[in-house]
Design a protein around this motif. Structure first.
Motif, PDB file in Angstrom:
ATOM      1  N   ASN A  22      53.595  15.538  53.475  1.00  0.00           N
ATOM      2  CA  ASN A  22      54.283  16.754  53.871  1.00  0.00           C
ATOM      3  C   ASN A  22      55.777  16.573  53.636  1.00  0.00           C
ATOM      4  O   ASN A  22      56.480  16.001  54.462  1.00  0.00           O
ATOM      5  CB  ASN A  22      53.979  17.026  55.356  1.00  0.00           C
ATOM      6  CG  ASN A  22      54.598  18.310  55.829  1.00  0.00           C
ATOM      7  OD1 ASN A  22      55.362  18.942  55.104  1.00  0.00           O
ATOM      8  ND2 ASN A  22      54.265  18.703  57.049  1.00  0.00           N
ATOM      9  N   PRO A  23      56.266  17.039  52.466  1.00  0.00           N
ATOM     10  CA  PRO A  23      57.678  16.814  52.138  1.00  0.00           C
ATOM     11  C   PRO A  23      58.635  17.440  53.161  1.00  0.00           C
ATOM     12  O   PRO A  23      59.784  17.023  53.264  1.00  0.00           O
ATOM     13  CB  PRO A  23      57.849  17.466  50.762  1.00  0.00           C
ATOM     14  CG  PRO A  23      56.542  18.021  50.364  1.00  0.00           C
ATOM     15  CD  PRO A  23      55.529  17.741  51.416  1.00  0.00           C
ATOM     16  N   LYS A  24      58.157  18.416  53.923  1.00  0.00           N
ATOM     17  CA  LYS A  24      59.027  19.072  54.903  1.00  0.00           C
ATOM     18  C   LYS A  24      59.552  18.117  55.970  1.00  0.00           C
ATOM     19  O   LYS A  24      60.593  18.352  56.561  1.00  0.00           O
ATOM     20  CB  LYS A  24      58.239  20.191  55.623  1.00  0.00           C
ATOM     21  CG  LYS A  24      58.147  21.463  54.816  1.00  0.00           C
ATOM     22  CD  LYS A  24      57.853  22.643  55.727  1.00  0.00           C
ATOM     23  CE  LYS A  24      56.379  22.727  56.078  1.00  0.00           C
ATOM     24  NZ  LYS A  24      56.012  23.932  56.816  1.00  0.00           N
TER      25      LYS A  24
ATOM     26  N   MET B  47      59.747  14.612  55.626  1.00  0.00           N
ATOM     27  CA  MET B  47      60.160  13.292  55.156  1.00  0.00           C
ATOM     28  C   MET B  47      61.568  12.994  55.638  1.00  0.00           C
ATOM     29  O   MET B  47      62.375  13.899  55.842  1.00  0.00           O
ATOM     30  CB  MET B  47      60.136  13.247  53.624  1.00  0.00           C
ATOM     31  CG  MET B  47      58.755  13.398  53.008  1.00  0.00           C
ATOM     32  SD  MET B  47      57.731  11.946  53.227  1.00  0.00           S
ATOM     33  CE  MET B  47      58.431  10.882  51.962  1.00  0.00           C
TER      34      MET B  47
END
Lengths: 387, 297
Positions: free
Chosen positions: B95-97, B99
């Motif tokens: 979930n890049p949100k 990181m």
């Protein structure tokens, strides 16, 4: 940001009609003030400053530590063993003889590369020399749930295969690992695509596409002889104290016996953990693998599996018992089973001592006994492993 | 196969339904508790570890990866407590949100001056040393204020619409805490300079705030459980020094603490290390201080 915040807070204080003189007016001032307080505990001077326990001093600033240098770790595993009858052939990470075995010294480099990738490289130093155990890049910013990994890595077949030596619960790998994958496990050069479903429980599908050089089961020599492998894992927690994990894997490729001879391997695995408190846990893990090969002599079916329980009975102590078996169905190799009790002591998270006894018996042969004492240590910052 | 897809679809629709709120995942319930107070009705908070678990040893359960996969905001202490279990979960969560460095990632300890940062040259012979200092920083309510501000700033960044709401929530939290700090002060004044012994070096922030002196810990070194040899040393300490209180978190083994309490006439208090996810931070701290008041010599 500062201006906006100040304006906002001013507005707030005015509108709520609450403005004590000493009250800070902005969030940042608030932080500053709090930090000052933290820095000098009220009237700290009246209490003799006491530096706690030698090496520590306080307070000290919490400086940002930029992460440019990769995490570097070294993990050593040494075994000293007694075998009634010495094992033969390549042993991989397993203890190989009566006396000392350098199971492995693993050197790991792990780091985020940029906003799009991270990379993990593990070198394995053993008695045979240095080899690349794993080396792969993984995407970080694909749309939610998707991830691609490429390089050399241990394929996600079952629970045992992708685990490094320091994650094993016993000093040696289950018999079936060596039997189906050989001493190095199913370790291939290729790519993996993984997807986590947006379900309320864990559901993940992994598919790999690789060269398929594994000699024990694959290794087809034609240009198009790739290995296709997949795994579906699901996990849920019946409640806070329990974990249940189920997995099923499959691998499809070509073996080297005849051009175009097909090998398919299927596996199922199960893990149940009951963890009533921080330092007590009971884990049951079982795995069964089944192979169907086309050989010169015709279709050959064989397989095997293992089951173990691991009981953590104190913060640093584990007791384990494993049963494992190959030749189930029998195929071309004689049936063999092994029973292995083990006791593990972890002085800290960075070192481990393990004592294990193996009772093994190949059908129609005499029983073999082995006792192994293992020492493992970790230095540096080793990234934690997935469950 | 059809059935499987159907079930997946149903579950997906469930997850869609809940999308109205900002989904916050906190590594520890204390961060979750503070986030709930700042986020109020605009957020849905999940805490990974339970309050009665030793935060150093949390299983990286796959179900946690699911929570992280669906999160809009992650709050961690980032002082080393989570380093054994959060990184692999984040890799699995994809979930890049949330990181590190993203808007949806909150380092709760940012801006807090940590205690017991190891000096250069300290190695692990000293036990489990956290390079960034003592990670148990929520035990100082003044640090909790900074955590609240950290959470607030990221909430505003990802949910700008709710800004005016979060402003009020933050102000309420800080005001309430300031008020309580005043109320607590007369009680805690009388403890100043008293000597205590704790199980782990986990109550340093509490001690620092209240000017208590942590004379020793039951653990000989951080992370190393006390051996029988340790008993003698502690008995000696208790004979030579007036120790006003023995403090231990509920998840630590009790035998040695019980033994010392019975034989050395030192009061023992077993405490909750952090608020549980549904408990207000202030209420937890209040009950902790009241318990100490009742027990301390």
């Amino acid at each position: 940001m500062r201006v906006i915040l100040s304006v906002l807070f001013l507005f707030l204080f005015m509108s709520v009609g609450y403005a004590e003189e000493s009250q800070p007016t902005t969030a940042e001032e608030e932080i500053q003030q709090i930090n000052q307080q933290l820095n000098q505990s009220p009237k700290a001077s009246s209490i003799p400053a006491k530096k706690h326990f030698g090496p520590f001093s306080y307070p000290s600033t919490n400086q940002g530590l930029a992460k440019i240098i990769p995490d570097i770790s070294v993990i050593g595993s040494l075994a000293v063993a007694y075998f009634k009858e010495e094992p033969t052939g390549e042993m991989g990470h397993n203890p190989a003889r009566t006396g000392f075995t350098l199971q492995e010294i693993e050197i790991g480099f792990q780091s985020v590369i940029d906003p799009y990738f991270r990379a993990d490289v593990f070198l394995s130093i053993n008695e045979a020399g240095v080899e690349l155990e794993e080396g792969y890049a993984t995407t970080l910013s694909l749309p939610k749930g998707l991830q691609i990994k490429a390089g050399k890595f241990l394929l996600p077949f079952g629970r045992q295969n992708s685990k490094h030596l320091e994650q094993w619960n016993f000093v040696n790998a289950p018999l079936i690992s060596k039997y189906l994958w050989g001493p190095e496990g199913l370790n291939e050069l290729g790519a993996e695509i993984a997807y986590t479903f947006p379900t309320p429980f864990f559901l993940q599908l992994q598919g790999t596409f690789s060269n398929g050089v594994n000699e024990e089961s694959f290794g087809g020599e034609r240009k198009k002889d790739f290995l296709y492998q997949g795994r579906l894992t699901t996990s849920f927690d019946p409640n806070e104290k329990w974990i249940l994990l189920l997995g099923t894997s499959g691998a499809w490729g070509f073996n080297s016996e005849l051009a175009g001879a097909f090998t398919q391997i299927y596996g199922g695995d199960l893990l149940i953990r009951y963890k009533p408190s921080s330092y007590r846990a009971l884990t049951l893990q079982a795995e069964y693998l089944f192979r169907d090969r086309e050989l010169a002599a015709g279709k050959v079916l064989d397989g095997g599996g293992y089951a173990f329980v691991d009981y953590q009975f104190a913060k640093r102590w584990h007791a384990g018992l494993r049963y494992d078996q190959v030749g189930w169905p029998e195929g071309l190799v004689a049936k063999e089973f092994r029973i292995s009790p083990a006791v593990t002591f972890n002085p800290t998270e960075f070192s481990r001592l393990r004592l294990q006894y193996d009772f093994s018996k190949v059908t129609s042969q005499e029983a073999n006994h082995a006792v192994t004492l293992q020492l493992q240590y970790v230095m540096g910052s080793h990234g934690a492993h997935p469950f | 196969m059809k059935k499987l897809f159907l079930t997946i679809l149903i579950f997906m629709s469930f997850t869609l339904q809940a999308q109205g709120k900002v989904k916050i995942v906190a590594t520890l319930p204390v961060f979750g508790s503070i986030a709930q107070e700042i986020g109020g009705e605009r957020v849905e908070v999940t805490s990974l570890a339970a309050a009665d678990q030793d935060p150093h040893f949390i299983d990286a359960k796959p179900s946690y990866a699911v929570s992280l996969n669906q999160a809009d905001l992650l709050i961690e202490g980032n002082m080393g407590l989570e380093s054994g279990w959060l990184p692999p979960l984040l890799m699995q969560a994809r979930n890049p949100k949330i990181m590190k460095g993203a808007k949806g990632y909150v380092d709760a300890s940012q801006g807090i001056e940590s205690l017991e940062v190891p000096q250069a040259g300290v190695n692990l012979f000293q036990g489990d040393v956290h390079p960034r200092g003592n990670p148990h920083l929520w035990l100082d309510p003044r640090a909790a204020k900074i955590m609240a501000v950290n959470i607030y700033q990221h909430l505003v960044a990802i949910d700008a619409e709710g800004k005016s709401y979060y402003d009020i929530q933050l102000k309420n939290f800080v005001d309430q805490l300031n008020q309580r700090l005043k109320q607590w002060s007369p009680m805690t004044q009388s403890w100043r300079g008293k000597k205590i012994i704790t199980y782990h070096r986990s109550l340093s922030y509490l001690a620092h705030w209240l000017a208590l002196e942590v004379r020793d810990t039951l653990e000989p070194k951080p992370g190393i459980p006390p051996s029988t040899r340790r008993v003698e040393e502690l008995v000696k300490t208790l004979q030579n020094d007036k120790i006003s209180l023995l403090l231990s978190e509920e998840f630590y083994p009790r035998s040695l603490a019980d033994y010392l309490a019975q034989n050395m006439k030192v009061p023992l208090l077993v405490i909750k290390a952090q608020p549980h996810a549904k408990q207000k931070y202030i209420d937890w701290m209040d009950s902790l201080l009241n318990q100490i008041q009742k027990t301390i010599l």
